[in-house]
Each structure stands twice: as structure tokens, then as C-alpha cells.
Design an enzyme around this catalytic site. Structure first.
Site, mmCIF file in Angstrom:
data_model
loop_
_atom_site.group_PDB
_atom_site.id
_atom_site.type_symbol
_atom_site.label_atom_id
_atom_site.label_comp_id
_atom_site.label_asym_id
_atom_site.label_seq_id
_atom_site.Cartn_x
_atom_site.Cartn_y
_atom_site.Cartn_z
ATOM 1 N N ASP A 7 0.877 -1.168 0.000
ATOM 2 C CA ASP A 7 0.000 0.000 0.000
ATOM 3 C C ASP A 7 0.918 1.222 0.000
ATOM 4 O OD1 ASP A 7 -2.110 1.760 0.316
ATOM 5 O OD2 ASP A 7 -2.145 1.558 2.499
ATOM 6 N N GLU A 67 -1.428 -1.603 -4.757
ATOM 7 C CA GLU A 67 -2.646 -0.804 -4.879
ATOM 8 C C GLU A 67 -2.463 0.226 -5.973
ATOM 9 O OE1 GLU A 67 -5.487 0.043 -1.675
ATOM 10 O OE2 GLU A 67 -4.878 2.103 -1.994
ATOM 11 N N ASP A 141 -2.013 0.689 7.717
ATOM 12 C CA ASP A 141 -1.243 0.477 6.492
ATOM 13 C C ASP A 141 -0.889 -0.999 6.312
ATOM 14 O OD1 ASP A 141 -0.845 3.342 5.701
ATOM 15 O OD2 ASP A 141 0.056 3.379 7.684
#
Lengths: 172, 172
Positions: A7, A67, A141
Site C-alpha cells: 500500500d 494498490e 497500512d
């Protein structure tokens, strides 16, 4: 199959290594690469780069699940997001990892069952899917990175023999 | 002082190494890193990264001068621009180069004397400033990179003893 989920973010980049085992998935490691408060932007990128390479070298995933965010608030935030993502892509290319990208909606839909799941719902499903006890602390996260990695494993499992269903390698 | 100027782009990244000598500047090398047509986005970034590190290692500049573009047409082009720029910043951090960023307007104003100079005008001034003969071919990307490198040398020359005038290290 072992997958590193990422991420990407400038201030904090979540990462997680997950693999499939008989009957499910298990997580190997998860964490957050945080920028030092006074680090210059290029030092922040270097920090992300070096930690990602270390993690890839230590846990040897074959695939990177990243992502892919289309919806930066504005051009400036797109620049910043693009920077952290570039570093992850570079690390994937340098270690020969296959790269798959998923939008946040795809990740939520795949992991939590609906594309509008909030952070708490995603985290709860990640814990359940990966058997991560409530006693183990999980940063936002790291939870996102676990979800991104698990997303790829779900997609790969239900798309056998080809895993190229939801992720699109190299698309921009 | 030896400076590497970089005009980052996903399909083509211009680079140029320039240094100041008595009475002026001279260029050491200039060129363009082009993506292979079929390369994936992460392979493109790797290609930029490896060529930039090679150039830095071969010519040992102390400073990187980087174009800092605020005005991407949209979020998607900002993502792509940000990616190539991140790779340059990473290379700077890894080799310990001081990083300065200049907007296109600053570069044109400094090198050509007016901020709205077109590509041909910038190229012509770059040739004159660096004594590059018309017989030597100069791609647009290489000319831009030469202008970006020369911009830093101009700023540094007229801002002695501190060179931190126009470039802002680490600002985003």
C-alpha cells in the site's frame, strides 16, 4: 504462492507477505515503512526502496500485488502517490517479481465482499481470513497491505489455471 | 561543479552532465533514455534507474538538477510524471547527490532570458551557452536536460556564496 502486498504512500508504505496453505492463507510478515520526520523527499524514497528490497530478499515472494489508485484528490497528491508506487514497481522489476495491480474497490470487494467496505471492516476480514488474533496489533497500512496481498491470492485461486483475471500487469 | 540535469519522462528521459569552466560552462555528455516499445511500466522504470546510476557513476556529478513540473494535464499524467521523477530522486539519494528542482518557467527564464521561450529558442540558447556546434545533433529531451543542468549552474554562479537561491531542495 507467496505474495508481497504493498500500500504505497509517501509518509507511510504498508507491506505484507502472505502465502496460500492448504485450506487458506497465512501471513508471514506485515508492517509499515515510515518516513523519518526530517527526511528529504528523496531520502524518503530511498528508505522505501531499501526496506522493500530487504523484505523481498528476506521472504522471497514471487508476486507483487500493488494498490493502484486512480483517484488522487489533485495533481499534487497524484505526483506524491506516483512516486511511492514507482519505487515499489522498480523493486519488483529488479527482483523479477510478477506485478499485479488492484484498485481499492477491487481489494475491498474481493476481501470484504463489498467495494465500499470501510477500514475497520477490511481489517476485520483480513484478521479473519488470515487468522490474525485480536491480540496482535495491526496498523491501518499493514492491514491494507495484507488485504492487497490476500486480494491477489483470492483472485488467483478462483481463476485457475490462469491467474491473469483481475490484476492487469503493466497497465496504466 | 559538475551537474547532472534531468528531464524526467516515462517514454523518454533526457539527461545531461554539464560543468563550469573558466569563463563559462561546458557539456560533458547528453542523451535520452528511451523505453523499449514493449517494455512493461516497471521495466521502463528499471531502465531509467539503471541508466541514470550508470551515468552518475561514470561522470560523478555532485548535484542533480531536476525539472519540477507542477502542471500535469490531469491526474493520470501526474502519476506517470511522478514515477519517472521518483526514480531520478532515488538515484540522487543513493549516490549522495545534492538535489535541486526547477520549474520549466524558471529554466527558460534563466537559460533563454524569458519564461515563455519555446523549445527551439531554448535549444538555440543551450547551444550558444555550451558551445555546442550546429553539426552536433541534439534531441529535444537532451536539450531540455542541458538547459536544466545549465539553469542550476547559472543560479549557483549568481548566488554565491550560497547556492540555495532558486532551487529548493526537498520541497514538494
Amino acid at each position: 504462492m507467496r505474495v508481497i502486498g504493498i500500500d504505497p504512500g509517501n509518509a507511510a508504505t504498508g507491506f505484507a507477505v502472505v502465502e496460500n496453505v492448504a485450506g487458506g492463507f497465512r501471513h508471514i510478515v506485515a508492517g509499515t515503512i515510515r518516513a523519518h520526520r526530517n527526511a528529504s523527499p528523496s531520502e524518503r524514497l530511498r528508505n522505501i526502496y531499501e526496506h522493500l528490497l530487504e523484505t523481498v530478499d528476506a521472504y522471497a515472494p514471487a508476486v507483487m500485488s500493488l494498490e493502484r489508485n486512480f483517484s488522487a484528490i489533485n495533481v499534487q497528491s497524484a505526483f506524491r502517490l506516483g512516486e511511492a508506487r514507482a519505487i515499489a514497481k522498480l523493486a519488483a522489476a529488479q527482483r523479477g517479481l510478477e506485478l499485479f495491480e488492484y484498485t481499492p474497490t477491487e481489494v475491498k470487494l474481493t476481501v470484504a465482499g463489498f467495494g465500499t467496505a470501510d477500514k475497520a471492516q477490511v481489517k476485520s476480514m483480513v484478521r479473519r481470513t488470515l487468522g490474525i488474533d485480536a491480540a496482535i496489533e495491526l496498523s491501518d497500512d499493514a492491514a491494507d497491505a495484507l488485504a492487497i496481498a490476500a486480494c491477489h491470492l483470492f483472485k488467483a485461486r478462483f481463476a485457475a489455471p490462469s491467474i491473469a483475471c483481475g490484476g492487469r500487469q503493466g497497465v496504466r
